[in-house]
Motif scaffolding. Structure first.
Motif, PDB file in Angstrom:
ATOM      1  N   LYS A 285       6.886  12.500   4.543  1.00 57.16           N
ATOM      2  CA  LYS A 285       5.752  12.150   3.686  1.00 57.16           C
ATOM      3  C   LYS A 285       5.506  13.242   2.648  1.00 57.16           C
ATOM      4  O   LYS A 285       5.169  12.955   1.495  1.00 57.16           O
ATOM      5  CB  LYS A 285       4.503  11.932   4.537  1.00 57.16           C
ATOM      6  CG  LYS A 285       4.606  10.756   5.511  1.00 57.16           C
ATOM      7  CD  LYS A 285       3.372  10.682   6.404  1.00 57.16           C
ATOM      8  CE  LYS A 285       3.508   9.583   7.445  1.00 57.16           C
ATOM      9  NZ  LYS A 285       2.356   9.545   8.390  1.00 57.16           N
ATOM     10  N   GLY A 286       5.669  14.498   3.075  1.00 56.58           N
ATOM     11  CA  GLY A 286       5.484  15.596   2.143  1.00 56.58           C
ATOM     12  C   GLY A 286       6.498  15.565   1.013  1.00 56.58           C
ATOM     13  O   GLY A 286       6.157  15.774  -0.162  1.00 56.58           O
ATOM     14  N   ILE A 287       7.762  15.285   1.351  1.00 57.00           N
ATOM     15  CA  ILE A 287       8.804  15.203   0.327  1.00 57.00           C
ATOM     16  C   ILE A 287       8.504  14.068  -0.644  1.00 57.00           C
ATOM     17  O   ILE A 287       8.588  14.233  -1.875  1.00 57.00           O
ATOM     18  CB  ILE A 287      10.184  14.998   0.989  1.00 57.00           C
ATOM     19  CG1 ILE A 287      10.574  16.247   1.789  1.00 57.00           C
ATOM     20  CG2 ILE A 287      11.244  14.696  -0.069  1.00 57.00           C
ATOM     21  CD1 ILE A 287      11.864  16.094   2.579  1.00 57.00           C
ATOM     22  N   GLU A 288       8.139  12.919  -0.101  1.00 54.91           N
ATOM     23  CA  GLU A 288       7.833  11.762  -0.953  1.00 54.91           C
ATOM     24  C   GLU A 288       6.653  12.055  -1.872  1.00 54.91           C
ATOM     25  O   GLU A 288       6.640  11.666  -3.048  1.00 54.91           O
ATOM     26  CB  GLU A 288       7.529  10.540  -0.083  1.00 54.91           C
ATOM     27  CG  GLU A 288       8.706  10.035   0.729  1.00 54.91           C
ATOM     28  CD  GLU A 288       9.733   9.286  -0.101  1.00 54.91           C
ATOM     29  OE1 GLU A 288       9.586   9.239  -1.345  1.00 54.91           O
ATOM     30  OE2 GLU A 288      10.692   8.764   0.477  1.00 54.91           O
ATOM     31  N   MET A 289       5.637  12.761  -1.337  1.00 50.34           N
ATOM     32  CA  MET A 289       4.464  13.066  -2.144  1.00 50.34           C
ATOM     33  C   MET A 289       4.830  13.965  -3.327  1.00 50.34           C
ATOM     34  O   MET A 289       4.441  13.708  -4.476  1.00 50.34           O
ATOM     35  CB  MET A 289       3.392  13.739  -1.280  1.00 50.34           C
ATOM     36  CG  MET A 289       2.075  14.016  -2.006  1.00 50.34           C
ATOM     37  SD  MET A 289       2.027  15.592  -2.889  1.00 50.34           S
ATOM     38  CE  MET A 289       2.199  16.745  -1.537  1.00 50.34           C
ATOM     39  N   PHE A 290       5.589  15.028  -3.080  1.00 45.04           N
ATOM     40  CA  PHE A 290       5.948  15.933  -4.174  1.00 45.04           C
ATOM     41  C   PHE A 290       6.814  15.226  -5.205  1.00 45.04           C
ATOM     42  O   PHE A 290       6.686  15.462  -6.413  1.00 45.04           O
ATOM     43  CB  PHE A 290       6.657  17.174  -3.625  1.00 45.04           C
ATOM     44  CG  PHE A 290       5.717  18.202  -3.069  1.00 45.04           C
ATOM     45  CD1 PHE A 290       4.850  18.887  -3.894  1.00 45.04           C
ATOM     46  CD2 PHE A 290       5.692  18.490  -1.713  1.00 45.04           C
ATOM     47  CE1 PHE A 290       3.961  19.828  -3.390  1.00 45.04           C
ATOM     48  CE2 PHE A 290       4.817  19.431  -1.188  1.00 45.04           C
ATOM     49  CZ  PHE A 290       3.951  20.095  -2.029  1.00 45.04           C
ATOM     50  N   ARG A 291       7.692  14.368  -4.750  1.00 49.67           N
ATOM     51  CA  ARG A 291       8.524  13.641  -5.708  1.00 49.67           C
ATOM     52  C   ARG A 291       7.691  12.687  -6.557  1.00 49.67           C
ATOM     53  O   ARG A 291       7.958  12.504  -7.745  1.00 49.67           O
ATOM     54  CB  ARG A 291       9.621  12.885  -4.955  1.00 49.67           C
ATOM     55  CG  ARG A 291      10.716  13.824  -4.438  1.00 49.67           C
ATOM     56  CD  ARG A 291      11.853  13.087  -3.776  1.00 49.67           C
ATOM     57  NE  ARG A 291      12.974  13.983  -3.518  1.00 49.67           N
ATOM     58  CZ  ARG A 291      14.076  13.648  -2.888  1.00 49.67           C
ATOM     59  NH1 ARG A 291      14.215  12.406  -2.420  1.00 49.67           N
ATOM     60  NH2 ARG A 291      15.054  14.518  -2.703  1.00 49.67           N
ATOM     61  N   LYS A 292       6.684  12.097  -5.947  1.00 43.17           N
ATOM     62  CA  LYS A 292       5.843  11.149  -6.684  1.00 43.17           C
ATOM     63  C   LYS A 292       5.079  11.840  -7.795  1.00 43.17           C
ATOM     64  O   LYS A 292       4.850  11.253  -8.862  1.00 43.17           O
ATOM     65  CB  LYS A 292       4.868  10.467  -5.722  1.00 43.17           C
ATOM     66  CG  LYS A 292       4.059   9.352  -6.376  1.00 43.17           C
ATOM     67  CD  LYS A 292       3.278   8.554  -5.350  1.00 43.17           C
ATOM     68  CE  LYS A 292       2.548   7.392  -6.010  1.00 43.17           C
ATOM     69  NZ  LYS A 292       1.801   6.572  -5.025  1.00 43.17           N
ATOM     70  N   VAL A 293       4.715  13.093  -7.593  1.00 41.26           N
ATOM     71  CA  VAL A 293       3.972  13.827  -8.616  1.00 41.26           C
ATOM     72  C   VAL A 293       4.890  14.727  -9.448  1.00 41.26           C
ATOM     73  O   VAL A 293       4.447  15.633 -10.144  1.00 41.26           O
ATOM     74  CB  VAL A 293       2.818  14.656  -7.993  1.00 41.26           C
ATOM     75  CG1 VAL A 293       1.820  13.740  -7.315  1.00 41.26           C
ATOM     76  CG2 VAL A 293       3.347  15.687  -6.994  1.00 41.26           C
ATOM     77  N   ASN A 294       6.200  14.474  -9.338  1.00 42.46           N
ATOM     78  CA  ASN A 294       7.180  15.121 -10.215  1.00 42.46           C
ATOM     79  C   ASN A 294       7.298  16.630 -10.001  1.00 42.46           C
ATOM     80  O   ASN A 294       7.481  17.400 -10.945  1.00 42.46           O
ATOM     81  CB  ASN A 294       6.862  14.833 -11.682  1.00 42.46           C
ATOM     82  CG  ASN A 294       8.076  15.045 -12.579  1.00 42.46           C
ATOM     83  OD1 ASN A 294       9.193  14.719 -12.201  1.00 42.46           O
ATOM     84  ND2 ASN A 294       7.850  15.612 -13.744  1.00 42.46           N
ATOM     85  N   ILE A 295       7.184  17.049  -8.740  1.00 35.51           N
ATOM     86  CA  ILE A 295       7.435  18.449  -8.394  1.00 35.51           C
ATOM     87  C   ILE A 295       8.735  18.502  -7.597  1.00 35.51           C
ATOM     88  O   ILE A 295       8.840  17.838  -6.558  1.00 35.51           O
ATOM     89  CB  ILE A 295       6.277  19.045  -7.584  1.00 35.51           C
ATOM     90  CG1 ILE A 295       5.026  19.145  -8.450  1.00 35.51           C
ATOM     91  CG2 ILE A 295       6.649  20.419  -7.034  1.00 35.51           C
ATOM     92  CD1 ILE A 295       3.793  19.626  -7.705  1.00 35.51           C
ATOM     93  N   PRO A 296       9.732  19.258  -8.059  1.00 36.09           N
ATOM     94  CA  PRO A 296      11.005  19.299  -7.352  1.00 36.09           C
ATOM     95  C   PRO A 296      10.847  19.866  -5.937  1.00 36.09           C
ATOM     96  O   PRO A 296      10.118  20.838  -5.721  1.00 36.09           O
ATOM     97  CB  PRO A 296      11.865  20.236  -8.206  1.00 36.09           C
ATOM     98  CG  PRO A 296      11.204  20.277  -9.539  1.00 36.09           C
ATOM     99  CD  PRO A 296       9.747  20.084  -9.284  1.00 36.09           C
ATOM    100  N   VAL A 297      11.521  19.260  -4.986  1.00 43.14           N
ATOM    101  CA  VAL A 297      11.577  19.797  -3.627  1.00 43.14           C
ATOM    102  C   VAL A 297      12.814  20.687  -3.544  1.00 43.14           C
ATOM    103  O   VAL A 297      13.945  20.205  -3.654  1.00 43.14           O
ATOM    104  CB  VAL A 297      11.633  18.663  -2.582  1.00 43.14           C
ATOM    105  CG1 VAL A 297      11.810  19.248  -1.178  1.00 43.14           C
ATOM    106  CG2 VAL A 297      10.377  17.817  -2.645  1.00 43.14           C
ATOM    107  N   LEU A 298      12.599  21.980  -3.385  1.00 43.03           N
ATOM    108  CA  LEU A 298      13.703  22.935  -3.360  1.00 43.03           C
ATOM    109  C   LEU A 298      14.529  22.806  -2.084  1.00 43.03           C
ATOM    110  O   LEU A 298      15.734  23.057  -2.093  1.00 43.03           O
ATOM    111  CB  LEU A 298      13.169  24.359  -3.493  1.00 43.03           C
ATOM    112  CG  LEU A 298      12.302  24.633  -4.720  1.00 43.03           C
ATOM    113  CD1 LEU A 298      11.791  26.061  -4.698  1.00 43.03           C
ATOM    114  CD2 LEU A 298      13.076  24.356  -6.004  1.00 43.03           C
TER     115      LEU A 298
END
Length: 355
Positions: free
Chosen positions: A247-260
């Motif tokens: 869920k955390g990964i999906e959330m950051f992707r939805k707001v256009n923040i790269p997941v390192l």
């Protein structure tokens, strides 16, 4: 001796952190009658790693090219990644790394503090912001005495409190440990914005933000107001933690923040008596998560009682045991995080939908 020949010899070596062939990072200076000077520039903090890499490259070139007198220098040059045009930059900060988790209890704050200290140990200027307004813990982990208050400048800005060489800011510096934060969402978001915009960070290469668990108001505030360069997701191998990490990964992707990438915490326990390795919370969960979402598995960290006792005592592992095996894991995490961050291109994405 030609530059091309040296490039060919270097091409068999790859920087394991950035996963790039060394010729892409090398500048070669050939002067007749003089030693050949080769400068390798790493785009991330890796001061300790750089020393060994220089010796490795010199030895490799000696074995590959007869008669070559090469002097190899490895330096680090941390630059800001491409920031989203829609979010203004922060004064005094090059890169912002959000350390997050889908749920509590996975060691996120401990990881954030040791990551920040490891980045500093690799030669970077680092700050840490405790964004957990309800339950700030970074001050305790850094050994900052209760009652410590930040100084102010021009009656408008906070000066960060230094601890173990880190610049730090936390709600814990503004309230007492016995003051419950009984606030609604907008008040929490406002407090976070104040900490972010009214702290005078001093020339940071990296600002590590210890996020609260979950995917709520604070995460949205950060994505809208702060030029976060990338997010690191902390999880344990157990299935329920992995579900929340997704869920955390999906959330950051939805707001256009790269997941390192993903950090698998408490991945294994090594018996202090016999050395037996046991995967108490399951095995391979972090690797599966990184594969499913096409992100890096940045590091697998052990379950070790010393990590807890040292951090609880205000002397995190990277400080308490700088040459220890666990610290080596955190240094590896710092280098890999910095390298992946340096290679990120953050493109302006769609506006965040609040519907």
């Amino acid at each position: 001796m030609s530059t091309e020949r040296i490039h060919q010899a270097l091409a068999t070596l790859t920087d394991p952190n950035a996963n790039r062939p060394l010729p892409e990072l090398a500048d070669i200076d050939i002067q007749e009658g003089q030693p050949t000077h080769i400068t390798i520039t790493l785009p991330y903090a890796a001061e300790q790693y750089a020393r060994g890499l220089a010796m490795l490259v010199e030895s490799h070139l000696d074995s590959q090219i007869d008669g070559l007198d090469a002097k190899v220098t490895v330096k680090c040059d941390v630059k800001a990644v491409n920031l989203r045009d829609s979010v203004p930059g922060m004064n005094g900060v090059k890169n912002i790394i959000a350390v997050a988790s889908g749920k509590g209890g996975v060691g996120k704050s401990t990881t954030a503090v040791n990551l920040a200290l490891a980045l500093k140990a690799e030669g970077a200027r680092v700050g840490i912001l405790d964004a957990d307004i309800y339950g700030p813990s970074v001050a305790t982990m850094l050994g900052v005495k209760e009652g410590t208050r930040p100084k102010t400048k021009d009656e408008k800005f906070f000066l960060p409190i230094e601890a173990h060489g880190l610049q730090s800011m936390s709600m814990a510096y503004l309230v007492t440990e016995k003051t419950p934060m009984v606030w609604r969402g907008p008040m929490v978001s406002g407090a976070l914005q104040q900490l972010l915009t009214q702290t005078l960070w001093d020339d940071l290469d990296y600002l590590v933000i210890d996020m609260p668990p979950g995917t709520g108001d604070i995460q949205l505030t950060l994505s809208q107001k702060v030029p976060v360069s990338g997010a690191v997701i902390v999880t344990t191998p157990q299935d329920i933690a992995l579900l929340d990490a997704q869920k955390g990964i999906e959330m950051f992707r939805k707001v256009n923040i790269p997941v390192l990438g993903v950090v698998e915490n408490m991945a294994m326990h090594v018996c202090s008596n016999c050395g037996h390795v046991e995967h108490i919370f399951g095995e391979g969960g972090g690797a599966r998560l990184s594969t499913d979402y096409d992100v890096d598995l940045l590091e697998s960290l052990p379950l070790d009682i010393a990590i807890r006792t040292q951090t609880d005592g205000g002397e995190p592992t990277v400080v308490a045991e700088p040459d220890g095996e666990v610290t080596a894991h955190y240094l590896s995490l710092a280098r890999k995080t910095g390298a992946v961050l340096a290679l990120q291109g953050v493109d302006e994405g769609p506006e965040i939908s609040m519907e």
